[in-house]
Write an enzyme that holds these catalytic residues in place. Structure first.
Site, PDB file in Angstrom:
ATOM      1  N   SER A 162       0.796  -1.231   0.000  1.00  0.00           N
ATOM      2  CA  SER A 162       0.000   0.000   0.000  1.00  0.00           C
ATOM      3  C   SER A 162       0.825   1.275   0.000  1.00  0.00           C
ATOM      4  CB  SER A 162      -0.957   0.011   1.198  1.00  0.00           C
ATOM      5  OG  SER A 162      -0.252  -0.167   2.415  1.00  0.00           O
ATOM      6  N   ASP A 213      -2.932   8.248   7.748  1.00  0.00           N
ATOM      7  CA  ASP A 213      -3.886   7.367   8.410  1.00  0.00           C
ATOM      8  C   ASP A 213      -3.123   6.417   9.325  1.00  0.00           C
ATOM      9  OD1 ASP A 213      -2.714   5.510   6.719  1.00  0.00           O
ATOM     10  OD2 ASP A 213      -4.510   5.151   5.501  1.00  0.00           O
ATOM     11  N   HIS A 272       0.177   4.952   6.904  1.00  0.00           N
ATOM     12  CA  HIS A 272       0.681   5.511   5.646  1.00  0.00           C
ATOM     13  C   HIS A 272       1.023   6.987   5.797  1.00  0.00           C
ATOM     14  CE1 HIS A 272      -2.173   2.210   4.687  1.00  0.00           C
ATOM     15  NE2 HIS A 272      -1.143   1.797   3.957  1.00  0.00           N
TER      16      HIS A 272
END
Length: 362
Positions: A48, A327, A330
């Site tokens: 991610s 978040d 990240h």
């Protein structure tokens, strides 16, 4: 910190010759520069941290995926793109620095032309874990190689693949998953798992090398135990078992890359110390123009550890550029830019034995 809202005839002849030689040199130089520019490419593998939105195209994930909802993408794109950040991610900035277009998700219909490379990274995956893990991403690369050969012929494809830089970010999810499923694991069990991850990652690198890859760039694993999602289980402190696994992985992977450099002719690599870079921002945020390094900009609960973009009430800061984390795990676009600049042209203590700018020059 920003408020939180919810929601000289000889002489002349000589001169003429010099001028003509000059013009010829300039023309030749321009042609070479054009060729070099056309041959630049970057292939991205990872999780991610590097995902430009591939996860959006995974069947069953598209309806509830949090990175497809506000406030993801708001800082730069002004709408969610599937990137796990408020804006651009590290590969976006590296592409721009290299003079390439930002690479769209490989799984997106009509993605960026493969002559520029491709981004296979996907959220929630690892070297071993996840639906679009490293083996799956390597299969995607094989399809790209096939496509390049059909378009450019074997020689043209070979040229692109050898000139390209292969950028990797893998491992964090493997260790988060292991820790979650084996909370009482012993040190020897963790060591066995680290060796398994390193072995599979090394085999992946050899697979890329076998299709023509020669220039590799890696981010080592960040201090995953200090991410907002991990702090909660350690009463606000960094989760030390996760920190130890990240450090052990990084140490072992560095040794594995040195071994590959000895074994594989033409193999060049850059390894960026992501762990050290994030730790320094956690400890000294003001050095980097940040104000908050423990709590996320977006989410709910202690440290805003989860829930950003989900279909429920969550908190979101008004100034993400003041935060390290967007978040639960990240970084914000601001931090991604700082990291990308270091990966591109950082000093040897952070990026060794080459930085990515140097790799692109080979």
């Amino acid at each position: 910190m920003g408020r939180v809202r919810r929601i000289n005839i000889n002489l002349w002849s000589g001169c003429l010759v010099l001028v003509l030689l000059n013009i010829t040199s300039i023309d030749k130089g321009d042609a070479e520069l054009k060729m070099e520019k056309e041959e630049k490419a970057m292939f991205v593998f990872g999780d991610s941290i590097f995902d430009p939105g591939n996860i959006v195209y995974v069947k069953g994930r598209e309806k509830w995926l949090e990175s497809l909802h506000w406030p993801y993408g708001e800082t730069y794109f002004k709408h969610p793109t599937g990137r796990f950040s408020d804006g651009r991610i590290v590969p976006d900035f590296i592409a721009t620095l290299a003079g390439l277009p930002m690479l769209s998700p490989y799984l997106q219909p009509h993605p960026t032309p493969f002559t520029y490379g491709a981004n296979f990274a996907a959220g929630g995956v690892g070297v071993i874990v996840g639906q679009i893990n490293l083996p799956t991403q390597l299969n995607y690369l094989k399809q790209v190689v096939k496509s390049l050969k059909q378009e450019l012929g074997d020689r043209g494809a070979k040229r692109i693949l050898e000139k390209a830089v292969y950028l990797f970010s893998f491992g964090g999810n493997d260790y988060l998953n292991f820790h979650s499923q084996n909370p009482n694991s012993t040190k020897s069990e963790r060591r066995i798992y680290i060796d398994l991850v390193i072995g599979n990652l090394t085999n992946g690198i050899k697979a890329v090398y076998s299709v023509g890859g020669r220039k590799f760039a890696y981010l080592n694993i960040m201090p995953i135990g200090c991410a907002p999602i991990s702090r909660v289980v350690s009463s606000g402190a960094c989760e030390q078992e996760l920190m130890e696994m990240a450090r052990e992985h990084n140490k072992a992977f560095s040794k594995a890359l040195k071994k590959l450099e000895r074994e594989l002719p033409g193999f060049r690599y850059s390894i960026f110390d992501y762990y050290k870079s994030i730790i320094d921002r956690i400890k000294h945020p003001y050095k980097y123009g940040l104000k908050e390094s423990k709590t996320a900009c977006c989410g709910v609960g202690p440290f805003r550890r989860s829930g950003c973009g989900e279909n429920r009430t969550f908190e979101v800061c008004s100034e993400p550029f003041e935060y390290l984390w967007f978040d639960q795990g990240h970084p914000t676009e601001k931090v991604n830019l700082q990291i990308a600049d270091l990966i591109w042209s950082g000093p040897p203590n952070l990026c060794a034995p080459y930085n990515v700018k140097t790799l692109f020059g080979y």
